[in-house]
Design an enzyme around this catalytic site. Sequence first.
Site, short mmCIF file in Angstrom:
data_model
loop_
_atom_site.label_atom_id
_atom_site.label_comp_id
_atom_site.label_asym_id
_atom_site.label_seq_id
_atom_site.Cartn_x
_atom_site.Cartn_y
_atom_site.Cartn_z
N ILE A 17 -8.69 -11.68 15.52
CA ILE A 17 -7.49 -12.43 15.92
C ILE A 17 -7.05 -12.10 17.35
CG2 ILE A 17 -5.65 -10.88 15.10
CD1 ILE A 17 -4.48 -13.52 13.76
N ASN A 30 4.30 -3.57 9.88
CA ASN A 30 5.09 -2.88 8.84
C ASN A 30 6.56 -2.94 9.27
OD1 ASN A 30 5.74 -0.49 10.50
ND2 ASN A 30 3.54 -0.11 10.35
N ASP A 40 -2.82 -4.65 13.12
CA ASP A 40 -1.68 -4.19 13.93
C ASP A 40 -2.18 -3.31 15.09
OD1 ASP A 40 0.90 -3.63 14.71
OD2 ASP A 40 1.48 -2.58 12.87
N GLY A 125 -5.23 -5.85 3.55
CA GLY A 125 -5.92 -4.63 3.93
C GLY A 125 -5.21 -3.43 3.32
N ALA A 126 -4.53 -2.66 4.18
CA ALA A 126 -3.84 -1.44 3.73
C ALA A 126 -2.85 -1.72 2.61
CB ALA A 126 -3.12 -0.81 4.93
N TYR A 127 -2.28 -2.93 2.59
CA TYR A 127 -1.27 -3.26 1.58
C TYR A 127 -1.86 -3.76 0.26
CZ TYR A 127 2.64 -2.46 4.84
OH TYR A 127 3.56 -1.89 5.70
N1 AR6 Z 1 -8.57 -9.64 13.41
C1 AR6 Z 1 -8.33 -10.28 12.24
N2 AR6 Z 1 -8.15 -9.63 11.07
C2 AR6 Z 1 -8.23 -8.28 11.09
C3 AR6 Z 1 -8.47 -7.54 12.27
C4 AR6 Z 1 -8.64 -8.28 13.48
N3 AR6 Z 1 -8.87 -7.68 14.66
N4 AR6 Z 1 -8.50 -6.21 11.94
C5 AR6 Z 1 -8.29 -6.12 10.60
N5 AR6 Z 1 -8.14 -7.36 10.09
P1 AR6 Z 1 -4.24 -4.80 7.51
P2 AR6 Z 1 -1.88 -5.24 5.77
C6 AR6 Z 1 -7.91 -7.79 8.70
O1 AR6 Z 1 -4.52 -3.51 6.84
O2 AR6 Z 1 -2.71 -5.18 4.55
C7 AR6 Z 1 -1.09 -1.58 9.32
O3 AR6 Z 1 -1.23 -0.20 9.48
C8 AR6 Z 1 -8.23 -6.81 7.58
O4 AR6 Z 1 -9.64 -6.80 7.34
O5 AR6 Z 1 -4.36 -4.88 8.99
O6 AR6 Z 1 -0.85 -6.33 5.89
C9 AR6 Z 1 0.34 -2.05 9.54
O7 AR6 Z 1 1.00 -1.29 10.52
C10 AR6 Z 1 -7.46 -7.44 6.43
O8 AR6 Z 1 -8.22 -8.53 5.86
O9 AR6 Z 1 -2.73 -5.33 7.15
C11 AR6 Z 1 0.96 -1.88 8.20
O10 AR6 Z 1 1.42 -0.55 7.99
C12 AR6 Z 1 -6.23 -8.05 7.11
O11 AR6 Z 1 -6.54 -8.05 8.51
C13 AR6 Z 1 -0.16 -2.19 7.25
O12 AR6 Z 1 -1.36 -1.89 7.95
C14 AR6 Z 1 -4.95 -7.27 6.89
O13 AR6 Z 1 -5.20 -5.88 6.84
C15 AR6 Z 1 -0.18 -3.64 6.86
O14 AR6 Z 1 -1.17 -3.84 5.89
#
Ligand code: AR6
Length: 176
Positions: A17, A30, A40, A125-127
């Site tokens: 993204i 978050n 993020d 992802g993390a959530y």
């Molecule tokens: N481009 C697109 N998607 C991505 C990228 C990227 N560069 N990198 C990861 N993803 P997450 P959440 C995907 O964990 O679950 C953070 O620490 C990833 O593979 O980024 O909403 C925040 O600060 C997954 O499919 O977000 C919060 O504390 C998706 O993005 C927490 O994580 C979301 O994963 C939020 O958790």
Amino acid sequence: MKKQIGNCTLELVQGDITQQDTEAIVNAANRTLLGGGGVDGAIHRAGGPSILEECRKLGGCETGDAKITTGGNLKAKWVIHAVGPVYRDGKHREPELLASCYRRSLEIALEHGIKSIAFPAISCGAYRYPIDEAAKIALSTVANFIRSHDGIELVRFVLFDRKTFDAYAAAFEALE
Ligand code: AR6
């Protein structure tokens, strides 16, 4: 994959993204809005320190809501920081809160005259939101919003890995 809904193109791609040329990209943030891992971390790294400086002035953000900053060094002019729910068991308003952060992001985009926007898979992802469920909610919420509001011309979902892309693609095909 692409679909036309009224005046808006809804599109799915696999990718990063931070590289998108839409006017706005959405961050899966978050409640502190002070950065983290996953998408993020990638957005703050690619966009540079000005995004965090702006975030510090926003006073955090509730789950299900979103706030906007400029895009720093990114191609996108704006970053909309959305806070999805941490998934527990699906009985803690997770579906409602996930839908809300997509809607709030689109409302903020309209308020700023933004016509093109890219979303990641918020909370997948993390959530730990179950991806098939999250995909259905994300796509149906966005489709309903663009059917009932004029002004946004492109909504692109940018899915990082194949598994997430495939889940969103299935929900995209099933979209009414
Ligand atoms: N481009 C697109 N998607 C991505 C990228 C990227 N560069 N990198 C990861 N993803 P997450 P959440 C995907 O964990 O679950 C953070 O620490 C990833 O593979 O980024 O909403 C925040 O600060 C997954 O499919 O977000 C919060 O504390 C998706 O993005 C927490 O994580 C979301 O994963 C939020 O958790």
